[in-house]
Design a protein around this motif. Structure first.
Motif, PDB file in Angstrom:
ATOM      1  N   GLU A  30      -3.577 -31.275   7.016  1.00 45.79           N
ATOM      2  CA  GLU A  30      -2.586 -31.412   8.150  1.00 45.79           C
ATOM      3  C   GLU A  30      -2.293 -30.369   8.807  1.00 45.79           C
ATOM      4  N   ARG A  31      -2.012 -29.180   7.888  1.00 39.87           N
ATOM      5  CA  ARG A  31      -1.590 -27.885   8.242  1.00 39.87           C
ATOM      6  C   ARG A  31      -2.752 -27.249   9.274  1.00 39.87           C
ATOM      7  N   ILE A  32      -4.148 -27.396   8.646  1.00 39.28           N
ATOM      8  CA  ILE A  32      -5.193 -27.053   9.608  1.00 39.28           C
ATOM      9  C   ILE A  32      -5.344 -27.550  11.069  1.00 39.28           C
ATOM     10  N   ALA A  33      -5.226 -28.752  10.904  1.00 41.75           N
ATOM     11  CA  ALA A  33      -5.151 -29.612  12.077  1.00 41.75           C
ATOM     12  C   ALA A  33      -4.166 -29.177  13.332  1.00 41.75           C
ATOM     13  N   ALA A  37      -4.802 -27.283  16.804  1.00 43.83           N
ATOM     14  CA  ALA A  37      -4.470 -28.075  17.973  1.00 43.83           C
ATOM     15  C   ALA A  37      -3.611 -27.340  18.640  1.00 43.83           C
ATOM     16  N   SER A  38      -2.784 -26.065  18.265  1.00 40.72           N
ATOM     17  CA  SER A  38      -2.221 -25.233  18.962  1.00 40.72           C
ATOM     18  C   SER A  38      -2.790 -24.482  19.990  1.00 40.72           C
ATOM     19  N   PHE A  39      -4.243 -24.220  19.555  1.00 38.51           N
ATOM     20  CA  PHE A  39      -4.987 -23.260  20.277  1.00 38.51           C
ATOM     21  C   PHE A  39      -6.345 -24.111  21.072  1.00 38.51           C
ATOM     22  N   PHE A  40      -6.692 -25.311  20.577  1.00 39.15           N
ATOM     23  CA  PHE A  40      -7.636 -25.818  21.219  1.00 39.15           C
ATOM     24  C   PHE A  40      -7.240 -27.275  21.454  1.00 39.15           C
ATOM     25  N   VAL A  41      -7.841 -27.883  22.483  1.00 38.77           N
ATOM     26  CA  VAL A  41      -7.564 -29.276  22.899  1.00 38.77           C
ATOM     27  C   VAL A  41      -8.215 -30.118  22.140  1.00 38.77           C
ATOM     28  N   ASP A  42      -9.490 -30.062  21.751  1.00 33.24           N
ATOM     29  CA  ASP A  42     -10.146 -31.289  21.094  1.00 33.24           C
ATOM     30  C   ASP A  42     -11.079 -30.536  20.111  1.00 33.24           C
ATOM     31  N   ALA A  43     -10.695 -29.904  18.999  1.00 37.82           N
ATOM     32  CA  ALA A  43     -11.331 -29.249  18.104  1.00 37.82           C
ATOM     33  C   ALA A  43     -11.096 -29.571  16.378  1.00 37.82           C
ATOM     34  N   ILE A  56     -15.743 -27.528  18.675  1.00 38.29           N
ATOM     35  CA  ILE A  56     -14.829 -27.789  19.852  1.00 38.29           C
ATOM     36  C   ILE A  56     -15.904 -28.735  21.083  1.00 38.29           C
ATOM     37  N   ARG A  57     -15.150 -29.486  21.441  1.00 37.29           N
ATOM     38  CA  ARG A  57     -15.528 -30.155  22.674  1.00 37.29           C
ATOM     39  C   ARG A  57     -14.905 -30.152  23.920  1.00 37.29           C
ATOM     40  N   TRP A  58     -15.290 -30.139  25.111  1.00 40.02           N
ATOM     41  CA  TRP A  58     -14.714 -29.887  26.229  1.00 40.02           C
ATOM     42  C   TRP A  58     -15.604 -30.207  27.390  1.00 40.02           C
TER      43      TRP A  58
END
Length: 114
Positions: A30-33, A37-43, A56-58
Motif C-alpha cells: 500500500e505504501r508503494i502504490a 500514484a503521487s508521481f504517475f497517474v497510471d503506474a 506506466i500506461r498513458w
C-alpha cells in the motif's frame, strides 16, 4: 476523421537499490502504490530481490523518457532506497532498461441504428 488515440506502455527496469530504512514499512504494497500514484497517474512498481520495475500506461505524446526515469529515481528515494545524487544534490536516474510499446486503439463507434 481524427487519428486513433495512442496508448503507450512503458516499462523501466533497473537494479534494485539498497534500502536505507531500518525496517520494511516503506516497501509495503500500500505504501508503494501510494508513493507511485503521487508521481504517475497510471503506474505500478514491482520490487523483486534484484530489480525494480515500473510499468506506466498513458495516452497522448510519448514525452521525455529521461524525465520518467528521474521520476522513478524520486519514487525509489521516497521509498527509502539509496539513490545516487549529482554534485548539486539532484537525484540521478538509475541504470535502466527501457521497453516501450505503442498500442493503437480504434476510435469509439456508435452502435448501428442509433
Amino acid at each position: 476523421m481524427s487519428d486513433p488515440a495512442r496508448l503507450y506502455e512503458l516499462t523501466i527496469v533497473c537494479p534494485r537499490p539498497q534500502r536505507t530504512a531500518p525496517d520494511d514499512w516503506h516497501i509495503q504494497p500500500e505504501r508503494i502504490a501510494s508513493t507511485v500514484a503521487s508521481f504517475f497517474v497510471d503506474a505500478e512498481l514491482t520490487l523483486t530481490p534484484r530489480t525494480a520495475r515500473l510499468h506506466i500506461r498513458w495516452t497522448g505524446h510519448l514525452g521525455d523518457l529521461t524525465e520518467k526515469q528521474r521520476r522513478m529515481a524520486t519514487v525509489l528515494s521516497c521509498l527509502r532506497f539509496d539513490i545516487a545524487r549529482d554534485h548539486t544534490g539532484n537525484l540521478l536516474p538509475l541504470p535502466v532498461r527501457t521497453e516501450i510499446r505503442e498500442v493503437i486503439t480504434a476510435p469509439a463507434t456508435e452502435e448501428p441504428g442509433r
